[in-house]
Design a protein around this motif. Sequence first.
Motif, PDB file in Angstrom:
ATOM      1  N   ASP A 169      -4.425  61.956  55.160  1.00 23.69           N
ATOM      2  CA  ASP A 169      -4.623  62.216  53.736  1.00 23.69           C
ATOM      3  C   ASP A 169      -3.492  63.109  53.238  1.00 23.69           C
ATOM      4  OD1 ASP A 169      -5.497  62.949  51.180  1.00 23.69           O
ATOM      5  OD2 ASP A 169      -7.596  62.925  51.774  1.00 23.69           O
ATOM      6  N   GLY A 229      -2.988  63.748  49.925  1.00 25.22           N
ATOM      7  CA  GLY A 229      -3.290  64.287  48.610  1.00 25.22           C
ATOM      8  C   GLY A 229      -2.316  63.756  47.567  1.00 25.22           C
ATOM      9  N   ASP A 230      -1.812  64.646  46.719  1.00 26.04           N
ATOM     10  CA  ASP A 230      -0.836  64.254  45.698  1.00 26.04           C
ATOM     11  C   ASP A 230       0.603  64.347  46.204  1.00 26.04           C
ATOM     12  OD1 ASP A 230      -2.686  63.656  43.695  1.00 26.04           O
ATOM     13  OD2 ASP A 230      -2.830  65.752  43.078  1.00 26.04           O
ATOM     14  N   GLN A 235      -7.267  59.132  43.901  1.00 28.01           N
ATOM     15  CA  GLN A 235      -6.547  59.089  45.173  1.00 28.01           C
ATOM     16  C   GLN A 235      -5.427  58.047  45.126  1.00 28.01           C
ATOM     17  OE1 GLN A 235      -9.558  58.016  44.517  1.00 28.01           O
ATOM     18  NE2 GLN A 235     -10.324  56.453  45.920  1.00 28.01           N
ATOM     19  N   SER A 250      -6.235  59.911  50.152  1.00 28.85           N
ATOM     20  CA  SER A 250      -5.084  59.715  49.278  1.00 28.85           C
ATOM     21  C   SER A 250      -3.820  59.594  50.127  1.00 28.85           C
ATOM     22  CB  SER A 250      -4.957  60.908  48.325  1.00 28.85           C
ATOM     23  OG  SER A 250      -3.913  60.711  47.402  1.00 28.85           O
TER      24      SER A 250
END
Length: 305
Positions: free
Chosen positions: A120, A122-123, A194, A269
């Motif tokens: 993951d 994230g952004d 996500q 994400s």
Amino acid sequence: MRIVMAGASGFLGTRLAERLRQSGHDIVRLVRRPSERPDESSWDPAQGRLDQAVLAGVDAVINLSGANVGDHRWTAAYKRVLRSSRIDTTDTIAQTIGRLPADERPRVLLQSSAVGWYGDTGDQAVAEEAPAGNTFLADLCRVWEAAARPAEDAGARVVLLRTAPAIDAGGSLIKPLLLPFKLGAGARIGGGRQWMSWIALADWLAAAEFLLERDDLAGPVNLVSPRPVTNAEFTRELARVLHRPALFSVPGPVLDLVIGGLAGEAQRSQRVLPGVLSQAGFAWAYPEIGAALAATLGAQPAMAP
């Protein structure tokens, strides 16, 4: 080139073998049954059995073997299948390459992996130098890629294909979504914020052939579009191409109930960028999700309202 391919009967393998044959290459398929045709050779990766003579003197080996992550619920037993179907095949091929004399060794091994490596993110946008994540798929990718090391240690050029889900009507990402979306039941996952990494099938095939021919490229390569999208954007574009609404959201707990362990991965994400391909000058035919979906689904019949 003379190319030996494992996983040639899978979704990506079937299409890549066809493309390479059309480009004039000679393909030998590894099969887990007695070979029946001149372009087949039998092997048994569960037992580590692969005749060295099959790989001796060939130009390239492509390994796309691995059970589909979306075909079953992720029980403990199926997780073992996901692992063994990747590790056994990769280890058998890499060890066989490593035992060959230098003058008989394949020049390159294109070895399948996945963007699951990153876990993951994230952004945060990540490229090939990013470390592995801490999810089940990330751990699987770590061991999977490590199994190819004997071929690299022996001097072969090893390219690790960290592949994102391919956009195609018959692919594991799009195919299960077509009916619910056509029925107007398309839905984003959770809040839809996500990030999703993806690649058009045409671009995946072109990138694989590109990497086969580029002797200066080795190591991990992200086979992804340069424009990842959020799940909400993907959902909106798929609904637009199919001319249907997508007004719903599937909460995480419901997804857990329906598909089990894979639900956690679907909610993570991943904003993965193609650093190596971009620097090498690869040209995407479909860098935008809308164009990629339209190209593969534009002829799909619309459901009556």
